[in-house]
Write an enzyme that holds these catalytic residues in place. Structure first.
Site, PDB file in Angstrom:
ATOM      1  N   GLY A 184       0.776  -1.235   0.000  1.00 43.17           N
ATOM      2  CA  GLY A 184       0.000   0.000   0.000  1.00 43.17           C
ATOM      3  C   GLY A 184       0.803   1.279   0.000  1.00 43.17           C
TER       4      GLY A 184
ATOM      5  N   SER B 184       2.162   8.028   2.618  1.00 44.09           N
ATOM      6  CA  SER B 184       1.319   6.852   2.828  1.00 44.09           C
ATOM      7  C   SER B 184       1.448   6.317   4.250  1.00 44.09           C
ATOM      8  CB  SER B 184       1.714   5.737   1.855  1.00 44.09           C
ATOM      9  OG  SER B 184       1.561   6.129   0.515  1.00 44.09           O
ATOM     10  N   ILE B 185       0.336   5.865   4.788  1.00 42.97           N
ATOM     11  CA  ILE B 185       0.367   5.215   6.097  1.00 42.97           C
ATOM     12  C   ILE B 185       1.277   3.995   6.051  1.00 42.97           C
ATOM     13  CG2 ILE B 185      -1.023   3.936   7.772  1.00 42.97           C
ATOM     14  CD1 ILE B 185      -3.350   5.819   7.067  1.00 42.97           C
TER      15      ILE B 185
ATOM     16  N   ASP C 181      -0.848  -5.461  -8.053  1.00 47.50           N
ATOM     17  CA  ASP C 181      -2.150  -4.851  -8.291  1.00 47.50           C
ATOM     18  C   ASP C 181      -3.171  -5.900  -7.881  1.00 47.50           C
ATOM     19  OD1 ASP C 181      -4.591  -3.940  -9.310  1.00 47.50           O
ATOM     20  OD2 ASP C 181      -3.642  -2.944 -11.017  1.00 47.50           O
TER      21      ASP C 181
ATOM     22  N   TYR D 220     -18.058  10.480   3.841  1.00 42.50           N
ATOM     23  CA  TYR D 220     -17.408   9.166   3.818  1.00 42.50           C
ATOM     24  C   TYR D 220     -18.205   8.153   2.989  1.00 42.50           C
ATOM     25  CZ  TYR D 220     -13.916   5.897   5.585  1.00 42.50           C
ATOM     26  OH  TYR D 220     -12.869   5.009   5.680  1.00 42.50           O
TER      27      TYR D 220
ATOM     28  N   LYS E  11     -15.757  -0.244   5.457  1.00 42.18           N
ATOM     29  CA  LYS E  11     -14.846  -0.357   6.599  1.00 42.18           C
ATOM     30  C   LYS E  11     -15.489  -1.132   7.750  1.00 42.18           C
ATOM     31  CE  LYS E  11     -11.207   1.943   5.121  1.00 42.18           C
ATOM     32  NZ  LYS E  11      -9.888   1.297   4.908  1.00 42.18           N
TER      33      LYS E  11
ATOM     34  N   THR F  75      -3.472  11.682   2.941  1.00 37.57           N
ATOM     35  CA  THR F  75      -2.891  10.650   2.095  1.00 37.57           C
ATOM     36  C   THR F  75      -3.511  10.711   0.709  1.00 37.57           C
ATOM     37  OG1 THR F  75      -4.539   9.006   2.743  1.00 37.57           O
ATOM     38  CG2 THR F  75      -2.551   9.165   4.105  1.00 37.57           C
TER      39      THR F  75
ATOM     40  N   ALA G  82      -5.100   8.332  -0.838  1.00 40.14           N
ATOM     41  CA  ALA G  82      -6.424   7.718  -0.826  1.00 40.14           C
ATOM     42  C   ALA G  82      -7.476   8.684  -0.282  1.00 40.14           C
ATOM     43  CB  ALA G  82      -6.401   6.436   0.003  1.00 40.14           C
TER      44      ALA G  82
END
Length: 267
Positions: A26, A32-33, A77, A168, A175, A206, A208
């Site tokens: 990721g 990025s986290i 991917d 969201y 999630k 980020t 995303a």
């Protein structure tokens, strides 16, 4: 059970990732986290394998992989058949064992992400669920046979899974499903010494998150509400993840752990 001085010494010695091997999925760039996780794991001594999405992404990820001395840099991917198998076949042939996996991937088609949930297309909902939730299950399935001595599996969530957060939309139920999957897999894999965690950071700038509508206002509102008067960053999440991957955290599993400076506590 009384913990004596010797066992405390053993516990402190367990707070390391020396000799452990981990896969980080990721990383898109240094915001990025997943990058925060890679840096923290490297700092604690882990050996790393890092993936990149495609050839367009590789130039952004390769220097970061070099910075943390990653032993493998592999294309992945999650939408392409066979690429997950290739990653785990490579790691099995090279390492023969895996100790932790970080899944920091989320996706929904932009039109569905920015529109109301009730207007979300079926195809968009299924895409979001497949890439943001099922892909974690798929990684866990491949990792299980390589975790001979137990291990830990990580994904990223957000408190929009528990409360309605403006903007969201479709990612809320996705999630929520991811957190439910985390609990179920923690129960299923626990007897093998494999722990499963969902980390729940607050809003972060980020790549995303940039697709969310009203993200700037969401970030500002969270900053204003934070009891700690500051927002967590990717390194805060990374150090939390790295600790949970150590043997010192062996009795923690299955929960969504907030790493947001307490933002989720304040309405």
């Amino acid at each position: 059970m009384t913990i004596n001085a010797r066992s405390f010494k053993e516990l402190s010695g367990a707070m390391t990732l020396e000799g452990k091997r981990g896969l980080i999925v990721g990383i898109a760039n240094d915001h990025s986290i997943a990058w925060g996780c890679a840096r923290a794991c490297h700092a604690l001594g882990a050996r790393l394998a890092i993936t990149y999405l495609n050839e367009k992404a590789r130039p952004h990820v390769a220097p970061l992989a070099e910075e943390v001395e990653a032993e493998h840099l592999l294309p992945l991917d999650l939408r392409i058949d066979g690429q997950i198998d290739h990653v785990f076949e490579t790691l099995e042939a090279s390492w023969g064992q895996l100790d932790f996996v970080v899944h920091s991937v989320a996706y929904a088609p932009l039109d569905d992400l920015r529109g109301r949930l009730v207007d979300c297309s079926e195809a968009g909902f299924l895409d979001a669920m497949a890439l943001s939730c099922y892909s974690f299950i798929a990684l866990c399935k491949r990792a299980e046979p390589l975790m001979h001595d137990g291990g830990s599996l990580f994904t990223m969530t957000y408190h929009g899974s528990q409360q309605v957060v403006e903007g969201y939309h479709v990612m809320g139920p996705v999630k929520a499903a991811l957190e439910a999957a985390t609990r179920s897999m923690a129960a299923e894999l626990g007897p093998k010494g494999i722990r499963v965690h969902a980390l729940s950071p607050g809003p972060m700038p980020t790549r995303a998150a940039s697709g969310l509508s009203h993200f700037d206002s969401l970030l500002q509102e969270a900053s204003n509400r934070s009891p700690s008067r500051e927002m967590a960053d990717v390194d805060d999440v990374g150090m939390t993840m790295a600790y949970l991957a150590t043997d010192a955290a062996r009795m923690l599993t299955g929960d969504a752990l907030y790493v947001d400076g307490g933002v989720h506590l304040v309405s």
